[in-house]
Design a protein around this motif. Structure first.
Motif, PDB file in Angstrom:
ATOM      1  N   GLU A  35      -8.073  -3.658  -2.109  1.00 48.63           N
ATOM      2  CA  GLU A  35      -8.281  -2.992  -0.821  1.00 48.63           C
ATOM      3  C   GLU A  35      -7.984  -1.340  -1.195  1.00 48.63           C
ATOM      4  O   GLU A  35      -8.457  -0.281  -0.643  1.00 48.63           O
ATOM      5  CB  GLU A  35      -7.785  -3.517   0.272  1.00 48.63           C
ATOM      6  CG  GLU A  35      -7.973  -4.959   0.651  1.00 48.63           C
ATOM      7  CD  GLU A  35      -6.846  -5.538   1.556  1.00 48.63           C
ATOM      8  OE1 GLU A  35      -7.144  -6.712   1.916  1.00 48.63           O
ATOM      9  OE2 GLU A  35      -5.969  -4.880   1.689  1.00 48.63           O
ATOM     10  N   TRP A  36      -6.669  -1.332  -1.822  1.00 51.18           N
ATOM     11  CA  TRP A  36      -6.203   0.196  -1.994  1.00 51.18           C
ATOM     12  C   TRP A  36      -7.115   0.908  -2.843  1.00 51.18           C
ATOM     13  O   TRP A  36      -7.422   2.013  -2.658  1.00 51.18           O
ATOM     14  CB  TRP A  36      -4.869   0.139  -2.579  1.00 51.18           C
ATOM     15  CG  TRP A  36      -4.049   1.472  -2.736  1.00 51.18           C
ATOM     16  CD1 TRP A  36      -3.461   2.191  -1.894  1.00 51.18           C
ATOM     17  CD2 TRP A  36      -4.069   2.039  -3.940  1.00 51.18           C
ATOM     18  NE1 TRP A  36      -2.871   3.125  -2.472  1.00 51.18           N
ATOM     19  CE2 TRP A  36      -3.205   3.249  -3.765  1.00 51.18           C
ATOM     20  CE3 TRP A  36      -4.487   1.735  -5.442  1.00 51.18           C
ATOM     21  CZ2 TRP A  36      -2.980   4.110  -4.904  1.00 51.18           C
ATOM     22  CZ3 TRP A  36      -4.107   2.508  -6.194  1.00 51.18           C
ATOM     23  CH2 TRP A  36      -3.434   3.584  -6.106  1.00 51.18           C
ATOM     24  N   HIS A  78       0.769  -1.275   0.010  1.00 48.89           N
ATOM     25  CA  HIS A  78       0.027   0.041   0.055  1.00 48.89           C
ATOM     26  C   HIS A  78       0.838   1.153   0.029  1.00 48.89           C
ATOM     27  O   HIS A  78       0.580   2.087  -0.739  1.00 48.89           O
ATOM     28  CB  HIS A  78      -1.132  -0.101   1.286  1.00 48.89           C
ATOM     29  CG  HIS A  78      -2.097  -1.182   1.063  1.00 48.89           C
ATOM     30  ND1 HIS A  78      -3.059  -1.186   2.123  1.00 48.89           N
ATOM     31  CD2 HIS A  78      -2.394  -1.868   0.001  1.00 48.89           C
ATOM     32  CE1 HIS A  78      -3.883  -1.919   1.489  1.00 48.89           C
ATOM     33  NE2 HIS A  78      -3.628  -2.504   0.270  1.00 48.89           N
ATOM     34  N   ASN A  94     -10.221   0.888  -3.167  1.00 50.54           N
ATOM     35  CA  ASN A  94     -11.272   1.335  -2.466  1.00 50.54           C
ATOM     36  C   ASN A  94     -11.183   2.447  -1.907  1.00 50.54           C
ATOM     37  O   ASN A  94     -12.307   3.297  -1.808  1.00 50.54           O
ATOM     38  CB  ASN A  94     -11.855   0.135  -1.637  1.00 50.54           C
ATOM     39  CG  ASN A  94     -12.694  -0.823  -2.018  1.00 50.54           C
ATOM     40  OD1 ASN A  94     -13.420  -0.918  -2.994  1.00 50.54           O
ATOM     41  ND2 ASN A  94     -12.516  -2.088  -1.387  1.00 50.54           N
ATOM     42  N   GLU A  95     -10.071   2.821  -1.921  1.00 51.09           N
ATOM     43  CA  GLU A  95     -10.044   4.329  -1.217  1.00 51.09           C
ATOM     44  C   GLU A  95      -9.519   5.384  -2.270  1.00 51.09           C
ATOM     45  O   GLU A  95      -9.437   6.450  -1.758  1.00 51.09           O
ATOM     46  CB  GLU A  95      -8.759   4.173  -0.315  1.00 51.09           C
ATOM     47  CG  GLU A  95      -8.844   3.249   1.034  1.00 51.09           C
ATOM     48  CD  GLU A  95     -10.367   3.626   1.992  1.00 51.09           C
ATOM     49  OE1 GLU A  95     -10.487   4.697   2.263  1.00 51.09           O
ATOM     50  OE2 GLU A  95     -10.826   2.379   2.197  1.00 51.09           O
ATOM     51  N   ARG A  96      -9.667   4.917  -3.370  1.00 47.83           N
ATOM     52  CA  ARG A  96      -9.332   5.968  -4.526  1.00 47.83           C
ATOM     53  C   ARG A  96     -10.440   6.035  -5.585  1.00 47.83           C
ATOM     54  O   ARG A  96     -11.254   5.118  -5.590  1.00 47.83           O
ATOM     55  CB  ARG A  96      -8.107   5.428  -5.321  1.00 47.83           C
ATOM     56  CG  ARG A  96      -6.769   5.377  -4.127  1.00 47.83           C
ATOM     57  CD  ARG A  96      -5.977   6.528  -4.335  1.00 47.83           C
ATOM     58  NE  ARG A  96      -4.835   6.507  -3.377  1.00 47.83           N
ATOM     59  CZ  ARG A  96      -3.927   7.582  -3.617  1.00 47.83           C
ATOM     60  NH1 ARG A  96      -3.995   8.516  -4.352  1.00 47.83           N
ATOM     61  NH2 ARG A  96      -2.665   7.341  -2.796  1.00 47.83           N
ATOM     62  N   ASP A  97     -10.329   6.877  -6.405  1.00 45.57           N
ATOM     63  CA  ASP A  97     -11.352   6.813  -7.653  1.00 45.57           C
ATOM     64  C   ASP A  97     -10.745   5.797  -8.622  1.00 45.57           C
ATOM     65  O   ASP A  97      -9.724   6.032  -9.367  1.00 45.57           O
ATOM     66  CB  ASP A  97     -11.344   8.401  -8.086  1.00 45.57           C
ATOM     67  CG  ASP A  97     -12.472   8.286  -9.441  1.00 45.57           C
ATOM     68  OD1 ASP A  97     -13.004   7.292  -9.863  1.00 45.57           O
ATOM     69  OD2 ASP A  97     -12.679   9.479 -10.005  1.00 45.57           O
ATOM     70  N   ARG A  98     -11.516   4.787  -8.944  1.00 46.50           N
ATOM     71  CA  ARG A  98     -11.119   3.784  -9.685  1.00 46.50           C
ATOM     72  C   ARG A  98     -11.019   4.047 -11.171  1.00 46.50           C
ATOM     73  O   ARG A  98     -10.213   3.754 -11.817  1.00 46.50           O
ATOM     74  CB  ARG A  98     -12.437   2.583  -9.856  1.00 46.50           C
ATOM     75  CG  ARG A  98     -12.317   1.304 -10.784  1.00 46.50           C
ATOM     76  CD  ARG A  98     -11.104   0.610 -10.814  1.00 46.50           C
ATOM     77  NE  ARG A  98     -10.861  -0.358 -11.653  1.00 46.50           N
ATOM     78  CZ  ARG A  98     -10.354  -0.257 -12.764  1.00 46.50           C
ATOM     79  NH1 ARG A  98      -9.591   0.833 -13.457  1.00 46.50           N
ATOM     80  NH2 ARG A  98     -10.166  -1.187 -13.809  1.00 46.50           N
ATOM     81  N   ASP A 100       0.556   4.162  -2.752  1.00 45.41           N
ATOM     82  CA  ASP A 100       0.341   5.601  -2.533  1.00 45.41           C
ATOM     83  C   ASP A 100       1.382   6.380  -2.948  1.00 45.41           C
ATOM     84  O   ASP A 100       1.131   7.488  -3.722  1.00 45.41           O
ATOM     85  CB  ASP A 100       0.490   5.697  -1.013  1.00 45.41           C
ATOM     86  CG  ASP A 100      -0.948   5.329  -0.269  1.00 45.41           C
ATOM     87  OD1 ASP A 100      -1.657   5.102  -0.742  1.00 45.41           O
ATOM     88  OD2 ASP A 100      -0.746   4.731   0.894  1.00 45.41           O
TER      89      ASP A 100
END
Length: 334
Positions: free
Chosen positions: A70-71, A39, A73-77, A43
């Motif tokens: 998982e990563w 991750h 999910n915290e970003r704009d696909r 990042d």
């Protein structure tokens, strides 16, 4: 990082792709990249403008895809171009296969682990000699029509097999491979010349894996025996100490001569050998070339990404290319 167009796909990608085969990978009992490190690398890559992530269903026994999912999910696909592969299997039997049954099972497993509805790019990881290519291409084309995959790609294979696949797509009206992923680096170039000529002729993008020859072209290894090119000295925990195949894949007389030239050019342009070796690939004129970098630390990743700011003259590129040959024109052997 600025964006480039990936061959004829229209996809806008960073000039360096982040490879994730080390995510969850165990070598001689050592986890090469754990979840937290993975991750951190993702990042760092995204924060520096990267958007092109490469994985496969088998990397880390599926952990690579899971951790990327998982990563994401915290970003704009939609901001990312995600590539994965199929051949070695996770969801089906046998262990290696490109039948319709396998492809249908494996894409569902990949999408589930990545927690996404689609892949931007789906490679066949190897050629399946047991399954007719038209069967494989029909199954892959169905995935494109269903919106589960946007574009198709092909990894390592013989040039004639790539040509056969492209011909089959044309004749049968199927989606074709638009991106390739060969083993390709400065010390290995001639071994894939025919393959690359097909890519250039057909406007296929090339995303080389192991662009730094498993770390050899970073310059961190020193030759330990003038009579044997496979004997090296390197940092503890480096690939040469973890991977028994390192010497077979990456160490050769040709490699040492190329490394010498890379080091000389690096000193001239105030860059590292890794940056010069990557820039040499990125400067291909006959096809789009987007190397896949597989850093183990953020510091290594930053060094690799620095290649985008390096400029090589035509003479410097030619010197690296010519280093593969002795004065009598004979190409240095393995």
């Amino acid at each position: 990082m600025d964006r480039i167009t990936l061959g004829s796909t229209g996809l806008q990608v960073a000039p360096l792709c982040l490879g994730t085969w080390r995510f969850g990978q165990e070598s001689k009992g050592t986890m090469e990249t754990n979840r937290g490190q993975a991750h951190d690398l993702l990042d760092a890559y995204a924060d520096r403008g990267g958007n092109f992530v490469d994985t496969a269903n088998g990397y880390g026994d599926g952990r690579s895809e899971e951790w990327i999912g998982e990563w994401l999910n915290e970003r704009d696909r939609e901001e990312f171009v995600v590539a994965s592969k199929v051949y070695w299997t996770q969801m089906s039997e046998p262990d290696e296969n490109l039948s319709r049954k396998t492809i249908r099972a494996e894409i569902e497993g990949t999408l589930d682990r990545l927690d996404t509805d689609y892949l931007d790019l789906y490679y066949i990881h190897r050629w399946d000699d047991e399954t007719p290519i038209e069967v494989t291409l029909n199954a892959l084309s169905d995935l494109v029509r269903e919106g589960k995959v946007h574009y198709l790609g092909a990894s390592t294979m013989a040039a004639w097999k790539l040509t056969k696949a492209l011909w089959t797509s044309d004749v049968e009206g199927l989606d074709r491979f638009e991106v390739t992923q060969p083993l390709f680096h400065a010390a290995y170039h001639d071994d894939v010349r025919d393959y690359l000529e097909v890519c250039a002729d057909q406007d296929l993008a090339v995303c080389p894996y192991s662009p730094l020859a498993g770390g050899f072209l970073t310059g961190k290894y020193e030759r330990a025996d003038p009579e044997d090119p496979t004997v090296v000295e390197g940092p503890e925990g480096s690939r040469a100490t973890l991977d028994d195949r390192f010497s077979d894949f990456y160490l050769s007389e040709r490699g040492w001569h190329v490394l010498d030239a890379v080091r000389e050019v690096a000193a001239e342009v105030d860059a590292t050998p890794a940056q010069v070796a990557l820039r040499w690939l990125m400067d291909r004129e006959s096809f789009t070339c987007t190397p896949i970098v597989g850093a183990r630390t953020v510091e290594q990743l930053d060094e690799n990404l620095g290649a985008v700011d390096v400029s090589l003259s035509a003479d410097q590129r030619e010197r690296i290319t010519d280093a593969r040959y002795a004065e009598d024109g004979r190409r240095w052997g393995h």
